[in-house]
Write an enzyme that holds these catalytic residues in place. Sequence first.
Site, short mmCIF file in Angstrom:
data_model
loop_
_atom_site.label_atom_id
_atom_site.label_comp_id
_atom_site.label_asym_id
_atom_site.label_seq_id
_atom_site.Cartn_x
_atom_site.Cartn_y
_atom_site.Cartn_z
N THR A 100 -1.49 1.22 6.40
CA THR A 100 -2.76 1.15 7.12
C THR A 100 -3.48 -0.17 6.89
OG1 THR A 100 -2.99 3.55 6.93
CG2 THR A 100 -4.98 2.33 7.42
N LYS B 60 -0.79 8.03 -7.62
CA LYS B 60 -1.56 8.62 -6.54
C LYS B 60 -1.79 10.10 -6.86
CE LYS B 60 -1.91 9.04 -1.53
NZ LYS B 60 -1.34 8.73 -0.21
N THR C 32 0.17 3.74 0.85
CA THR C 32 -0.25 4.29 -0.44
C THR C 32 0.72 5.33 -1.02
OG1 THR C 32 -1.61 5.97 0.67
CG2 THR C 32 -2.69 3.90 0.04
N ASP C 33 1.55 5.95 -0.18
CA ASP C 33 2.34 7.08 -0.68
C ASP C 33 3.30 6.70 -1.80
OD1 ASP C 33 1.04 8.76 1.02
OD2 ASP C 33 2.71 9.08 2.39
#
Length: 435
Positions: free
Chosen positions: A101, A254, A177-178
């Site tokens: 993103t 995360k 981010t994953d």
Amino acid sequence: MTYKEISKEFLDKANVTVGDTIRVTKEDIAYEGILLDRSEDAKDAYIVIKLDSGYNVGVNIESAAIELLEKGEQPKIGFEGDRIEKDPNKSNISIISTGGTVSSIIDYKTGAVHPKFTAEDLLRANPELLDLANYDVKALYNILSENMKPEYWVKAAHSIADDINNGADGIVIAHGTDTMHYTSAALSFMIKTPVPIVVTGAQRSSDRPSTDAFLNIYNSCGAALSDIAEVTVLMHNSLDDGDCALHKGTKVRKMHTSRRDTFRSIDSEPIALLRDGKVKSVNLPYTKRGENELELNTEIESKVALIKSYPGISSEIIDYHIDNGYKGLLIEGTGLGHVPDYMIDSLQRANDEGIPVVMTSQCLYGTINMNVYSTGRLLQDAGVISGMDMTPETAYVKLAWALGQSDELDEVKRIIQTNVAGELTESSSLKYFLN
């Protein structure tokens, strides 16, 4: 425009194209907003509209009516104008995009997200960055982070090293981010760096009012100019647009699917907090800029498995990986580092065939101790190696990297239990158990 067949015919009849303000009425419900472009693989009978609230909705056009309210400007990918000149009095930051993103560019007329990513695009979309430094921006990949592979870490490490050798004063990696914490761990083991390397991303897309993209990229550039010459992850420190936390690349994880402060340091604190592009406070000692010479060690073994223990797990899972040529096994065990005792024979087989097995815990906080219970002692007798207080993700990456350095069991064990990049804590503090 990616609309085709049914949806294209629907739009063409009303003389509507991307960027126009429209009203779509369906079953006495009206949706008003700007028509956005959509992904190539979207279902054909849907269109995407940006509402006044800032959110995007997909509308099934079956039995719907459409009305053109206002013609809009055609969306532009990228920005026009002269190239941005570098200021010889400013430091140089290299921004490397792998996708995600934070790497996307927004067309502010339509709110559509485009993957095009050049220095001019990025800086004209975020002109505040020009106050900090000069920039070189390149797209290394354009992938969803769940598609990251070990060979991509290798390519990223070489690209970073090239930029440092070419005079970059700091590196920012834009990443989904994953799997960001896997990449930060891999780069931590592969690169000894004389300059800051900061991995960042965004939880909310840039077309949403709650986006975290700008603040993360701005403070990451600030961290890249700092004296903290390590591989780190920078993301929001709270739900508010306040401080960003700079985490050690091997101690971060995360922890939430959608919160902006999803990344947390495990068994540690963030190295520092940043605000307005500057280091606000420092919590931990760190390697200083220029303290290390650049070193690159990217040999890695990709055939490593991460196996989670659970009630009823079969020892056949271990045998399957041995039979299919896996070179290392990372176990995410229970508690202090346990699996059912009926699996021990298969783990002994792995050891006998020269396949290292490393034990970590599902608990995340705390350290492995296979000396407390009888099962743990039997696991040690079977050759299982303690991952100490590493997170399962960091230990998985380190095992893959260690096997790139040696296929000898004793040497792999030595590497696993040697603190290479801040992944091991000398002694776990009780405060991390009590919080």
